[in-house]
Design a protein around this motif. Structure first.
Motif, short mmCIF file in Angstrom:
data_model
loop_
_atom_site.label_atom_id
_atom_site.label_comp_id
_atom_site.label_asym_id
_atom_site.label_seq_id
_atom_site.Cartn_x
_atom_site.Cartn_y
_atom_site.Cartn_z
N PHE A 20 -24.00 106.67 -14.16
CA PHE A 20 -23.75 106.11 -14.86
C PHE A 20 -23.47 106.78 -16.02
O PHE A 20 -22.83 105.79 -17.16
CB PHE A 20 -24.82 105.45 -15.38
N ALA A 21 -22.69 108.13 -15.86
CA ALA A 21 -21.76 108.73 -16.65
C ALA A 21 -20.25 107.95 -16.86
O ALA A 21 -19.20 108.41 -17.61
CB ALA A 21 -22.02 110.31 -16.71
N LEU B 46 -35.98 110.03 -15.02
CA LEU B 46 -35.24 108.86 -14.79
C LEU B 46 -35.05 107.61 -13.78
O LEU B 46 -34.94 106.65 -13.52
CB LEU B 46 -33.36 109.18 -15.52
N ILE C 274 -33.20 107.65 -11.31
CA ILE C 274 -31.46 107.12 -11.62
C ILE C 274 -31.30 107.82 -9.76
O ILE C 274 -30.49 108.95 -9.73
CB ILE C 274 -29.98 107.93 -12.21
N LYS D 186 -35.37 108.84 -23.26
CA LYS D 186 -35.24 110.20 -22.91
C LYS D 186 -35.95 110.19 -24.82
O LYS D 186 -36.73 110.91 -24.88
CB LYS D 186 -33.76 110.65 -22.86
N CYS E 175 -24.03 112.38 -13.86
CA CYS E 175 -25.18 110.33 -13.82
C CYS E 175 -24.45 110.16 -13.46
O CYS E 175 -22.86 110.30 -13.99
CB CYS E 175 -25.79 110.52 -14.87
N CYS F 141 -31.76 104.51 -21.43
CA CYS F 141 -31.87 105.12 -20.84
C CYS F 141 -31.90 106.70 -22.11
O CYS F 141 -33.21 106.58 -22.77
CB CYS F 141 -30.71 106.19 -19.85
N THR G 147 -26.74 100.25 -19.62
CA THR G 147 -27.86 102.06 -18.98
C THR G 147 -27.63 102.77 -20.18
O THR G 147 -29.32 103.16 -20.14
CB THR G 147 -27.37 102.17 -17.19
N CYS G 148 -27.33 103.46 -20.25
CA CYS G 148 -27.43 104.31 -21.27
C CYS G 148 -27.87 104.48 -22.87
O CYS G 148 -28.42 105.23 -23.07
CB CYS G 148 -25.72 104.68 -21.61
#
Ligand code: SF4
Ligand SMILES: [Zn+2]
Ligand SMILES: [Zn+2]
Length: 301
Positions: free
Chosen positions: A225-226, A81, A83, A137, A223, A133, A129-130
């Protein structure tokens, strides 16, 4: 605390099963839960190759470990990704795991496919972002499976993940998502691989224990961003429920799958087409991933 099966000293207690196990018997219990998931939902057979989506975390590597040990034909798929250090470290864990077991690992990079790594995609598109992403994915997983001849993709979603997703879907009454929430999603188009979640019967604590007992070297960090994601808040609420009432998560998810899911299923299956640009499946004319790539190119130009 004694093992329920053999009476030796137990290493793990499972309140929702009212049981405790020694290391070998816990590992057997863990493998049996996966075998039961595969059998019950006819996920795959030993005759077909399975693509295991691995993130470098405990769940997906524990799943891959069990499938290899059981004799399934597998390859891993790692999605890079881009990241920061998280991606560098998680990729290294997957490569080391694959090498130690003599397995093939396919690597797909978001930056190669969309023109920028996930943090840059977020900046260029201002999409959460998610969300960018997750879209990338799903697309890259399916494309890798179809292009490399894997009819089925197995992911490491566990009971806690699935219960938290269900909780979020119920809070917002996401009818479409509720109709699709299942441990096994069939293929409805020649260019769509089946998607299965063989860990849905096992909790996060159980996969962590299995990974530890098997000596699997996984990335512990989440991650970046989580942090602050609503799915984490939902998990914390369900953890509190589970503490007060062991088995609550299991009952919530399994009750939905066994009694309620059918209620949400629409009469008409969604019609899938091939994207006019990339040829992958989409419900429209041009797929969301191609639109995302286009947005990235234009904003960065
Ligand atoms: S938490 Fe990280 S890996 Fe997960 S969807 Fe968000 S950006 Fe992607
Ligand atoms: Zn035992
Ligand atoms: Zn496309």
């Amino acid at each position: 605390m004694k093992c329920r099966k053999c009476g030796a000293g137990a290493v793990i207690e499972l309140p929702r099963h009212n049981a405790a196990f020694c290391s070998p018997d816990f590992q057997e219990f863990f493998r049996k839960q996966i075998a039961e998931a595969i059998r019950k939902h006819k996920m795959f057979t030993t005759e077909e190759p399975v693509l295991v989506a691995v993130s470098g975390g405990k769940d997906s590597l524990a799943l891959w470990d069990v499938l290899i040990e059981t004799g399934y034909q597998t390859a891993g798929l790692y999605l890079d990704l881009g990241i920061f250090d998280y991606s560098v470290e998680s990729k290294a864990k997957c490569e080391a795991f694959a090498a130690s077991r003599g397995q093939k690992l396919i690597v797909e990079s978001v930056a190669d496919a969309v023109g920028a790594p996930i943090p840059e995609v977020q900046k260029a598109t201002r999409r959460p972002t998610c969300s960018a992403c997750g879209l990338s994915k799903r697309y890259l997983m399916n494309r890798a499976a179809v292009d490399n001849g894997y009819p089925v993709i197995a992911t490491g979603h566990n009971l806690d993940d699935e219960a938290a997703v269900l909780f979020g879907n119920v809070i917002h009454w996401q009818m479409d998502s509720l109709s699709r929430q299942s441990p096994a999603l069939a293929s409805t188009h020649p260019k769509l691989a089946r998607r299965v979640k063989p860990l849905y019967r096992l909790s996060e604590r159980e996969t962590a224990a299995y990974a530890f007992l098997r000596g699997i070297d996984y990335i512990v960090d989440e991650c970046p961003f989580a942090k602050g994601a609503t799915s984490i808040a939902h998990k914390q609420i369900l953890d509190r429920l589970e503490e007060a009432s062991p088995g609550a998560k299991h009952n919530f998810l399994f009750g939905f799958l066994e009694k309620a899911r059918g209620v949400f299923q629409g009469a008409e299956p969604t019609v899938l087409n091939e994207c006019a640009v990339c040829g992958q499946v989409t419900t429209g004319e041009i797929c969301a991933f191609c639109k995302l790539g286009d947005q990235v190119k234009r904003r960065r130009a």
